[in-house]
Design a protein around this motif. Structure first.
Motif, PDB file in Angstrom:
ATOM      1  N   ALA A   6       0.890  -1.171   0.000  1.00 53.33           N
ATOM      2  CA  ALA A   6       0.000   0.000   0.000  1.00 53.33           C
ATOM      3  C   ALA A   6       0.919   1.210   0.000  1.00 53.33           C
ATOM      4  O   ALA A   6       1.997   1.163   0.598  1.00 53.33           O
ATOM      5  N   PRO A   7       0.545   2.297  -0.670  1.00 55.13           N
ATOM      6  CA  PRO A   7       1.447   3.447  -0.760  1.00 55.13           C
ATOM      7  C   PRO A   7       2.007   3.853   0.610  1.00 55.13           C
ATOM      8  O   PRO A   7       1.260   4.041   1.565  1.00 55.13           O
ATOM      9  N   LEU A   8       3.332   3.989   0.669  1.00 56.84           N
ATOM     10  CA  LEU A   8       3.992   4.317   1.932  1.00 56.84           C
ATOM     11  C   LEU A   8       3.674   5.755   2.329  1.00 56.84           C
ATOM     12  O   LEU A   8       4.046   6.699   1.640  1.00 56.84           O
ATOM     13  N   ASP A   9       3.002   5.901   3.450  1.00 49.95           N
ATOM     14  CA  ASP A   9       2.596   7.237   3.910  1.00 49.95           C
ATOM     15  C   ASP A   9       3.367   7.670   5.151  1.00 49.95           C
ATOM     16  O   ASP A   9       3.483   8.858   5.415  1.00 49.95           O
ATOM     17  N   VAL A  10       3.863   6.706   5.921  1.00 49.26           N
ATOM     18  CA  VAL A  10       4.585   7.013   7.153  1.00 49.26           C
ATOM     19  C   VAL A  10       5.800   6.105   7.275  1.00 49.26           C
ATOM     20  O   VAL A  10       5.691   4.891   7.094  1.00 49.26           O
ATOM     21  N   CYS A  11       6.929   6.693   7.583  1.00 45.57           N
ATOM     22  CA  CYS A  11       8.128   5.935   7.932  1.00 45.57           C
ATOM     23  C   CYS A  11       8.623   6.451   9.261  1.00 45.57           C
ATOM     24  O   CYS A  11       8.918   7.649   9.396  1.00 45.57           O
ATOM     25  N   VAL A  12       8.686   5.582  10.254  1.00 51.31           N
ATOM     26  CA  VAL A  12       9.168   5.966  11.579  1.00 51.31           C
ATOM     27  C   VAL A  12      10.505   5.275  11.823  1.00 51.31           C
ATOM     28  O   VAL A  12      10.591   4.049  11.819  1.00 51.31           O
ATOM     29  N   PHE A  13      11.546   6.081  12.039  1.00 48.74           N
ATOM     30  CA  PHE A  13      12.862   5.530  12.377  1.00 48.74           C
ATOM     31  C   PHE A  13      13.002   5.577  13.884  1.00 48.74           C
ATOM     32  O   PHE A  13      13.051   6.648  14.487  1.00 48.74           O
ATOM     33  N   ASN A  14      13.090   4.390  14.507  1.00 48.67           N
ATOM     34  CA  ASN A  14      12.989   4.308  15.964  1.00 48.67           C
ATOM     35  C   ASN A  14      14.123   3.498  16.599  1.00 48.67           C
ATOM     36  O   ASN A  14      13.975   2.990  17.696  1.00 48.67           O
ATOM     37  N   ILE A  15      15.252   3.388  15.921  1.00 41.93           N
ATOM     38  CA  ILE A  15      16.355   2.614  16.489  1.00 41.93           C
ATOM     39  C   ILE A  15      17.008   3.416  17.616  1.00 41.93           C
ATOM     40  O   ILE A  15      17.319   4.596  17.457  1.00 41.93           O
ATOM     41  N   GLY A  16      17.229   2.757  18.766  1.00 41.41           N
ATOM     42  CA  GLY A  16      17.732   3.455  19.934  1.00 41.41           C
ATOM     43  C   GLY A  16      19.251   3.470  20.044  1.00 41.41           C
ATOM     44  O   GLY A  16      19.891   4.490  19.894  1.00 41.41           O
ATOM     45  N   ALA A  17      19.855   2.325  20.333  1.00 42.09           N
ATOM     46  CA  ALA A  17      21.312   2.173  20.479  1.00 42.09           C
ATOM     47  C   ALA A  17      21.865   2.943  21.677  1.00 42.09           C
ATOM     48  O   ALA A  17      22.996   3.427  21.649  1.00 42.09           O
ATOM     49  N   ASN A  18      21.090   3.059  22.731  1.00 38.25           N
ATOM     50  CA  ASN A  18      21.521   3.793  23.924  1.00 38.25           C
ATOM     51  C   ASN A  18      22.538   2.979  24.722  1.00 38.25           C
ATOM     52  O   ASN A  18      22.239   1.878  25.181  1.00 38.25           O
ATOM     53  N   VAL A  19      23.739   3.521  24.879  1.00 39.14           N
ATOM     54  CA  VAL A  19      24.768   2.885  25.697  1.00 39.14           C
ATOM     55  C   VAL A  19      25.428   3.948  26.561  1.00 39.14           C
ATOM     56  O   VAL A  19      25.404   5.135  26.239  1.00 39.14           O
ATOM     57  N   ASN A  20      26.015   3.505  27.664  1.00 43.81           N
ATOM     58  CA  ASN A  20      26.714   4.417  28.566  1.00 43.81           C
ATOM     59  C   ASN A  20      28.073   3.823  28.901  1.00 43.81           C
ATOM     60  O   ASN A  20      28.154   2.747  29.491  1.00 43.81           O
ATOM     61  N   PHE A  21      29.128   4.497  28.464  1.00 46.80           N
ATOM     62  CA  PHE A  21      30.489   4.076  28.757  1.00 46.80           C
ATOM     63  C   PHE A  21      31.328   5.307  29.100  1.00 46.80           C
ATOM     64  O   PHE A  21      31.213   6.334  28.420  1.00 46.80           O
ATOM     65  N   PRO A  22      32.197   5.220  30.110  1.00 47.70           N
ATOM     66  CA  PRO A  22      33.164   6.300  30.300  1.00 47.70           C
ATOM     67  C   PRO A  22      33.974   6.496  29.019  1.00 47.70           C
ATOM     68  O   PRO A  22      34.163   5.549  28.244  1.00 47.70           O
ATOM     69  N   LEU A  23      34.452   7.695  28.809  1.00 50.71           N
ATOM     70  CA  LEU A  23      35.136   8.016  27.557  1.00 50.71           C
ATOM     71  C   LEU A  23      36.282   7.050  27.262  1.00 50.71           C
ATOM     72  O   LEU A  23      36.425   6.555  26.130  1.00 50.71           O
ATOM     73  N   LEU A  24      37.102   6.749  28.272  1.00 56.62           N
ATOM     74  CA  LEU A  24      38.255   5.891  28.041  1.00 56.62           C
ATOM     75  C   LEU A  24      37.881   4.426  27.830  1.00 56.62           C
ATOM     76  O   LEU A  24      38.704   3.632  27.384  1.00 56.62           O
ATOM     77  N   GLU A  25      36.636   4.088  28.128  1.00 55.65           N
ATOM     78  CA  GLU A  25      36.177   2.716  27.902  1.00 55.65           C
ATOM     79  C   GLU A  25      35.316   2.605  26.644  1.00 55.65           C
ATOM     80  O   GLU A  25      34.797   1.535  26.325  1.00 55.65           O
ATOM     81  N   THR A  26      35.139   3.716  25.932  1.00 54.00           N
ATOM     82  CA  THR A  26      34.365   3.714  24.687  1.00 54.00           C
ATOM     83  C   THR A  26      35.288   3.290  23.561  1.00 54.00           C
ATOM     84  O   THR A  26      36.129   4.068  23.104  1.00 54.00           O
ATOM     85  N   THR A  27      35.155   2.062  23.129  1.00 48.52           N
ATOM     86  CA  THR A  27      36.033   1.543  22.085  1.00 48.52           C
ATOM     87  C   THR A  27      35.635   2.090  20.720  1.00 48.52           C
ATOM     88  O   THR A  27      34.518   2.588  20.520  1.00 48.52           O
ATOM     89  N   GLU A  28      36.525   1.962  19.793  1.00 47.40           N
ATOM     90  CA  GLU A  28      36.241   2.368  18.412  1.00 47.40           C
ATOM     91  C   GLU A  28      35.048   1.594  17.879  1.00 47.40           C
ATOM     92  O   GLU A  28      34.185   2.155  17.198  1.00 47.40           O
ATOM     93  N   ARG A  29      34.966   0.320  18.219  1.00 50.12           N
ATOM     94  CA  ARG A  29      33.871  -0.520  17.733  1.00 50.12           C
ATOM     95  C   ARG A  29      32.536  -0.046  18.286  1.00 50.12           C
ATOM     96  O   ARG A  29      31.537   0.040  17.555  1.00 50.12           O
TER      97      ARG A  29
END
Length: 247
Positions: A80-103
């Motif tokens: 059916a014709p696309l009328d609404v697209c909701v982007f809802n990906i979260g990806a919430n993480v909490n890391f101290p700066l020195l523990e935030t890896t490149e990955r």
């Protein structure tokens, strides 16, 4: 419910906010395409929507893969014709700066920002020929300020807000409503409850104030209200929070 000949795509149809958005639009007569990384987890949502008489298709979806994402939205548009697209990906993480890896930093950016760009671009490609449509992005407090330990998450959410803002300025005059919803509070999910328990103990969890957490259904209702805005009074950005939230 009154069936409509239009579809809504929910990218990031998790167990809480995404599922609530999918249920709301299905209840309003849309054919809903719900996508998430672990597609098998969509079975309860699909069963619930169908039991209520709604139309829904659940798909496994890696929103970072542009070909997979484009195919997902094309399939929704074909149903059916696309009328609404909701982007809802979260990806919430909490890391101290020195523990935030490149990955970690790269993965959070891919999920919360890059995938949002792909979703907006591919949805716009389908909507522009008709001169109408709605593209909505889920933001967070981190969209506006980088908190301690949130370098990866906030940078991705800042970026997503910029993508949404640029898209709104470009696509609005062409009939596409682009909006960014900032959720400035904790949402009542298992993950949030576990964090409260870890930080404040069982007693705090058992005695949560009524106005502390936002219901996923209330977030879905906010999106529905944005969808209903008249063309001569579109909003780009809306912040929502419980009545008792300090801000």
């Amino acid at each position: 419910m009154e069936p409509r000949n239009i579809s809504a795509a929910v990218i990031g149809a998790g167990d809480y906010i995404g599922a609530a958005i999918a249920k709301k639009f299905a209840a309003e007569g849309f054919t809903v395409f719900a996508g998430r990384r672990h597609g098998e987890k969509l079975a309860p949502l699909v069963a619930e929507v169908e039991a209520a008489g709604g139309r829904i298709v659940g798909r496994q979806l890696d929103a970072r893969d542009e070909h997979e994402l484009a195919g997902f939205l094309r399939d929704a548009d074909a149903a059916a014709p696309l009328d609404v697209c909701v982007f809802n990906i979260g990806a919430n993480v909490n890391f101290p700066l020195l523990e935030t890896t490149e990955r970690v930093f790269r993965k959070v950016w891919e999920l919360a920002c890059y995938a949002g760009f792909l979703a907006g671009r591919e949805a716009a490609a389908l909507m522009l020929p008709r001169g109408r449509g709605n593209i909505f992005f889920t933001g967070a407090t981190a969209s506006l300020r980088g908190g301690s330990g949130y370098a990866a998450f906030a940078s991705a959410k800042f970026g997503l807000r910029a993508v949404a803002q640029s898209a709104a300025r470009e696509l609005g005059p062409k009939g596409i409503h682009v909006a960014h919803l900032i959720i400035d509070a904790g949402v009542d999910t298992a993950w949030v409850r576990e964090r409260i328990k870890a930080r404040e103990g069982e007693a705090a969890l058992a005695n949560l104030d009524a106005g502390r957490l936002m219901r996923p259904a209330a977030v879905a209702e906010a999106y529905w209200q944005i969808y209903q805005e008249p063309r001569d009074a579109w909003s780009f950005e809306r912040e929502i929070r419980p009545f008792a939230e300090k801000w």
